[in-house]
Motif scaffolding. Structure first.
Motif, mmCIF file in Angstrom:
data_model
loop_
_atom_site.group_PDB
_atom_site.id
_atom_site.type_symbol
_atom_site.label_atom_id
_atom_site.label_comp_id
_atom_site.label_asym_id
_atom_site.label_seq_id
_atom_site.Cartn_x
_atom_site.Cartn_y
_atom_site.Cartn_z
ATOM 1 N N ALA A 476 25.109 42.867 47.459
ATOM 2 C CA ALA A 476 26.493 42.388 47.426
ATOM 3 C C ALA A 476 26.554 40.885 47.230
ATOM 4 O O ALA A 476 27.420 40.376 46.496
ATOM 5 C CB ALA A 476 27.205 42.778 48.720
ATOM 6 N N VAL A 477 25.660 40.146 47.877
ATOM 7 C CA VAL A 477 25.635 38.693 47.712
ATOM 8 C C VAL A 477 25.145 38.328 46.317
ATOM 9 O O VAL A 477 25.679 37.424 45.663
ATOM 10 C CB VAL A 477 24.746 38.045 48.794
ATOM 11 N N ARG A 478 24.165 39.050 45.843
ATOM 12 C CA ARG A 478 23.577 38.720 44.541
ATOM 13 C C ARG A 478 24.493 39.080 43.375
ATOM 14 O O ARG A 478 24.610 38.327 42.395
ATOM 15 C CB ARG A 478 22.226 39.445 44.386
ATOM 16 N N PHE A 479 25.155 40.241 43.472
ATOM 17 C CA PHE A 479 25.899 40.744 42.316
ATOM 18 C C PHE A 479 27.409 40.892 42.561
ATOM 19 O O PHE A 479 28.123 41.337 41.673
ATOM 20 C CB PHE A 479 25.338 42.113 41.892
ATOM 21 N N GLY A 480 27.869 40.539 43.761
ATOM 22 C CA GLY A 480 29.265 40.785 44.106
ATOM 23 C C GLY A 480 30.260 40.120 43.186
ATOM 24 O O GLY A 480 31.309 40.688 42.858
ATOM 25 N N GLY A 481 29.963 38.903 42.737
ATOM 26 C CA GLY A 481 30.877 38.206 41.831
ATOM 27 C C GLY A 481 31.040 38.929 40.512
ATOM 28 O O GLY A 481 32.149 39.041 39.972
ATOM 29 N N TYR A 482 29.932 39.430 39.972
ATOM 30 C CA TYR A 482 29.998 40.190 38.718
ATOM 31 C C TYR A 482 30.806 41.473 38.912
ATOM 32 O O TYR A 482 31.554 41.887 38.026
ATOM 33 C CB TYR A 482 28.594 40.527 38.232
ATOM 34 N N LEU A 483 30.623 42.095 40.077
ATOM 35 C CA LEU A 483 31.335 43.339 40.334
ATOM 36 C C LEU A 483 32.844 43.108 40.403
ATOM 37 O O LEU A 483 33.629 43.947 39.928
ATOM 38 C CB LEU A 483 30.830 43.959 41.641
ATOM 39 N N GLU A 484 33.258 41.987 40.968
ATOM 40 C CA GLU A 484 34.687 41.672 41.003
ATOM 41 C C GLU A 484 35.254 41.577 39.592
ATOM 42 O O GLU A 484 36.331 42.134 39.301
ATOM 43 C CB GLU A 484 34.909 40.362 41.744
ATOM 44 N N TRP A 485 34.538 40.890 38.715
ATOM 45 C CA TRP A 485 35.007 40.789 37.333
ATOM 46 C C TRP A 485 35.017 42.152 36.647
ATOM 47 O O TRP A 485 35.894 42.440 35.830
ATOM 48 C CB TRP A 485 34.122 39.807 36.556
ATOM 49 N N LEU A 486 34.049 42.987 36.993
ATOM 50 C CA LEU A 486 33.997 44.330 36.414
ATOM 51 C C LEU A 486 35.219 45.142 36.815
ATOM 52 O O LEU A 486 35.836 45.818 35.971
ATOM 53 C CB LEU A 486 32.724 45.035 36.871
ATOM 54 N N PHE A 487 35.601 45.065 38.092
ATOM 55 C CA PHE A 487 36.778 45.798 38.542
ATOM 56 C C PHE A 487 38.044 45.248 37.891
ATOM 57 O O PHE A 487 38.895 46.025 37.423
ATOM 58 C CB PHE A 487 36.901 45.723 40.065
ATOM 59 N N MET A 488 38.197 43.938 37.865
ATOM 60 C CA MET A 488 39.403 43.368 37.251
ATOM 61 C C MET A 488 39.440 43.639 35.753
ATOM 62 O O MET A 488 40.482 44.026 35.213
ATOM 63 C CB MET A 488 39.475 41.864 37.531
ATOM 64 N N GLY A 489 38.315 43.453 35.095
ATOM 65 C CA GLY A 489 38.266 43.707 33.657
ATOM 66 C C GLY A 489 38.513 45.161 33.331
ATOM 67 O O GLY A 489 39.244 45.483 32.382
ATOM 68 N N GLY A 490 37.915 46.064 34.107
ATOM 69 C CA GLY A 490 38.139 47.491 33.876
ATOM 70 C C GLY A 490 39.589 47.872 34.067
ATOM 71 O O GLY A 490 40.134 48.696 33.300
ATOM 72 N N ALA A 491 40.235 47.295 35.086
ATOM 73 C CA ALA A 491 41.648 47.600 35.319
ATOM 74 C C ALA A 491 42.509 47.113 34.154
ATOM 75 O O ALA A 491 43.437 47.817 33.708
ATOM 76 C CB ALA A 491 42.108 46.950 36.627
ATOM 77 N N VAL A 492 42.212 45.924 33.647
ATOM 78 C CA VAL A 492 42.981 45.386 32.514
ATOM 79 C C VAL A 492 42.771 46.247 31.276
ATOM 80 O O VAL A 492 43.730 46.566 30.550
ATOM 81 C CB VAL A 492 42.579 43.920 32.243
ATOM 82 N N ILE A 493 41.537 46.643 31.017
ATOM 83 C CA ILE A 493 41.251 47.483 29.847
ATOM 84 C C ILE A 493 41.982 48.815 29.950
ATOM 85 O O ILE A 493 42.572 49.301 28.969
ATOM 86 C CB ILE A 493 39.733 47.700 29.709
ATOM 87 N N ALA A 494 41.964 49.425 31.137
ATOM 88 C CA ALA A 494 42.664 50.702 31.314
ATOM 89 C C ALA A 494 44.154 50.544 31.071
ATOM 90 O O ALA A 494 44.783 51.382 30.405
ATOM 91 C CB ALA A 494 42.410 51.240 32.723
ATOM 92 N N LEU A 495 44.746 49.470 31.598
ATOM 93 C CA LEU A 495 46.183 49.259 31.422
ATOM 94 C C LEU A 495 46.530 48.982 29.964
ATOM 95 O O LEU A 495 47.487 49.555 29.421
ATOM 96 C CB LEU A 495 46.643 48.100 32.308
ATOM 97 N N VAL A 496 45.767 48.119 29.310
ATOM 98 C CA VAL A 496 46.044 47.793 27.902
ATOM 99 C C VAL A 496 45.891 49.052 27.040
ATOM 100 O O VAL A 496 46.710 49.301 26.140
ATOM 101 C CB VAL A 496 45.109 46.672 27.415
ATOM 102 N N SER A 497 44.872 49.850 27.316
ATOM 103 C CA SER A 497 44.684 51.085 26.545
ATOM 104 C C SER A 497 45.856 52.030 26.737
ATOM 105 O O SER A 497 46.340 52.655 25.774
ATOM 106 C CB SER A 497 43.380 51.775 26.987
ATOM 107 N N ALA A 498 46.334 52.126 27.968
ATOM 108 C CA ALA A 498 47.444 53.023 28.249
ATOM 109 C C ALA A 498 48.722 52.562 27.566
ATOM 110 O O ALA A 498 49.435 53.359 26.940
ATOM 111 C CB ALA A 498 47.663 53.122 29.758
ATOM 112 N N VAL A 499 49.019 51.279 27.667
ATOM 113 C CA VAL A 499 50.242 50.748 27.049
ATOM 114 C C VAL A 499 50.158 50.900 25.530
ATOM 115 O O VAL A 499 51.145 51.285 24.873
ATOM 116 C CB VAL A 499 50.461 49.279 27.453
ATOM 117 N N SER A 500 48.995 50.616 24.948
ATOM 118 C CA SER A 500 48.829 50.748 23.496
ATOM 119 C C SER A 500 49.024 52.192 23.063
ATOM 120 O O SER A 500 49.704 52.468 22.058
ATOM 121 C CB SER A 500 47.430 50.272 23.084
ATOM 122 N N ARG A 501 48.458 53.122 23.808
ATOM 123 C CA ARG A 501 48.603 54.535 23.459
ATOM 124 C C ARG A 501 50.061 54.969 23.545
ATOM 125 O O ARG A 501 50.549 55.701 22.671
ATOM 126 C CB ARG A 501 47.740 55.393 24.387
#
Length: 509
Positions: A476-501
């Motif tokens: 968690a200490v080593r990779f936690g920052g990357y994981l936060e970006w992964l969650f935020m980025g994944g949420a944005v991608i899901a929302l943009v894909s949904a709105v586009s569709r």
């Protein structure tokens, strides 16, 4: 009628979520709450999702941060509840787009995974924005005593929260499939949910003192009067901590490596106030150990620093840390003129707190170990700020120390909510953790989240303990920052894909 039902379910679900956190601590209700929100948003459009999610958020946050009302008044508490509740409104709107776009499908897992992804992305985002964020009330903090909390060791609070939301959404799917008489799917969902809750208990967490032990005296001096007036009693608060230190020294003088006082224990800065300097120096000498203490530095012309000092027995500063994340609208007032339109209480904060720029670590020579020990030293609210804690440990913190002042919040759950955060951070960082409060609750916590010692609330007490030192870095200490970006980025991608569709379907692109 269905609209009113959804409103009632959203509000009830928010209230159930509040009961999952201290002081009630009925964590299974959080899963019921999430299933209820899934149900309330089942057929919601984007605007209905915004409204229902916002109502859910307010219903949860208003009782959760009741301590804000106790410390200030109704308007600041209501403003905080409404503003933070909007995060769940944004989640509701995003989920409505995703579900209506068909991304969730009709399977058992796809919908809950996207539901959890959006929730976690929003939860991470509100931990950083606006004004530095407000990470209080994140779902993982309610589950410290549940096996699923061990996921924090692997991926921090976001990963634990993601798994918890996934469980709640699976229960919601199970109810849906049962209603549709799809009994196989209805039975699969709760089985998977139970596995997610309990299987992380198999994650081995090493609680050994791999790098020696530090003998500490943790001092809780208490504050004469509660509420905002507590800040006007600096001399009495200082004397209280000196008196309790003397009691501890009578038992343990000469055997302690480090004495710890909480945030605001010596608000009369011993570097500039002679009487304060004499008091803290005498306390360190009587214990026979350096003293870590909280003070306030008023020397800057444009503000003040919330400061932690490492004080030697001969009256010199060995090291210091200045709080990096002062709390907006509490320690400093952004957009002051606008905020004043709603409450003149903003002017209680007459001098804004400045943000420190150095990481939350200090170094102290420990004679009994024959070496220098690196301390992780976060202040109060910062225990909830993931990147501050991660950096503190990544830069060598061998033990995590949380100095805090809970005097302004009375007999509310604010202190025990913070204790839950410290416990989850102990798991996340793999560190023995010490929470030291002016008034309680103070505690010594093992790396697996167990509370080894604990004080009462609004009492004068001390704790003596040998806490383990550790240098291993958790995932968690080593990779936690990357994981936060992964969650935020994944949420944005899901929302943009949904709105586009949805837009392509509407305009037949």
């Amino acid at each position: 009628m269905r609209g009113l039902r959804n409103v009632a379910v959203a509000v009830a679900s928010g209230l159930l979520m509040a009961l999952a956190f201290p002081d009630w601590g009925w964590w299974p209700l959080a899963l019921v709450s999430l299933a209820g929100l899934w149900w309330a948003l089942e057929e919601a459009g984007a605007w209905a999702g915004l409204g229902l999610g916002w109502l859910f958020g307010i219903a949860f946050f208003a009782p959760h941060v009741w301590w804000a009302y106790v410390a200030t008044d109704v308007i600041p508490w209501a403003a905080l509840s409404v503003a933070e509740g909007l995060a769940w409104g944004i989640f509701g709107m995003a989920w409505a787009h995703v579900r209506r776009a068909g991304l969730a499908g009709r399977g058992v897992l796809a919908g809950p995974l996207l539901f959890a992804l959006l929730w976690t992305g929003v939860e991470v985002a509100r931990s950083y924005v606006p004004f530095g964020g407000f990470p209080w009330g994140r779902l993982g903090f309610a589950f410290v005593d549940v096996p699923i909390a061990r996921l924090a060791w692997a991926g921090g609070v976001p990963l634990a929260g993601f798994a918890i939301v996934l469980v709640g959404a699976l229960l919601g799917v199970g109810v849906e499939r049962l209603r549709e008489r799809r009994f196989l799917a209805a039975s699969v969902a709760p089985v998977v949910a139970i596995a997610i809750v309990f299987l992380p208990g198999l994650i081995p967490i090493d609680a050994r003192a791999t790098d020696g032990e530090l003998s500490v005296a943790v001092i809780q001096g208490n504050v004469p009067n509660r509420g905002l007036d507590s800040f006007s009693q600096a001399r009495e608060v200082l004397d209280n901590h000196a008196a309790v230190s003397a009691q501890a020294a009578a038992v343990a003088a000469g055997t302690v490596d480090l004495m710890i006082w909480p945030e605001n224990a010596a608000d009369l800065d011993p570097r500039t106030d002679e009487q304060s300097r004499d008091t803290v120096t005498a306390a360190a000498q009587e214990m026979g150990a350096p003293l870590l203490l909280g003070t306030v530095d008023y020397t800057p012309e444009d503000g003040r620093y919330n400061t932690s000092l490492l004080w030697s027995q001969n009256g010199t500063v060995l090291d210091l840390y200045q709080k990096q994340r002062p709390v907006p609208f509490a320690e400093y007032i952004p957009i002051r003129d606008f905020a004043r339109l709603f409450s003149e209480d903003v002017d209680r904060v007459s001098v804004d707190m400045l943000a420190g720029t150095e990481p939350a670590v200090m170094q102290v020579g420990i004679e009994s170990l024959g070496r220098v020990v690196t301390l992780g030293t976060v202040i109060c609210f910062e225990v909830a700020v993931d990147d501050v804690v991660r950096e503190s440990i990544a830069l060598g913190g061998e033990v995590l120390i949380v100095q805090t002042n809970n005097a302004t919040f009375g007999d509310t759950a604010e202190s025990t909510q913070q204790l839950q955060m410290s416990r989850l951070k102990a798991i996340e960082t793999g560190r023995y953790t010490i929470q030291d409060s002016t008034v309680g609750v103070s505690a010594i916590i093992a790396p697996d989240g167990r509370v080894l010692q604990q004080t009462g609330l609004f009492t004068a007490e001390y704790m003596l303990a040998d806490v383990g030192l550790r240098t291993e870095i958790t995932p968690a200490v080593r990779f936690g920052g990357y994981l936060e970006w992964l969650f935020m980025g994944g949420a944005v991608i899901a929302l943009v894909s949904a709105v586009s569709r949805r837009m392509r379907a509407r305009y037949d692109w």
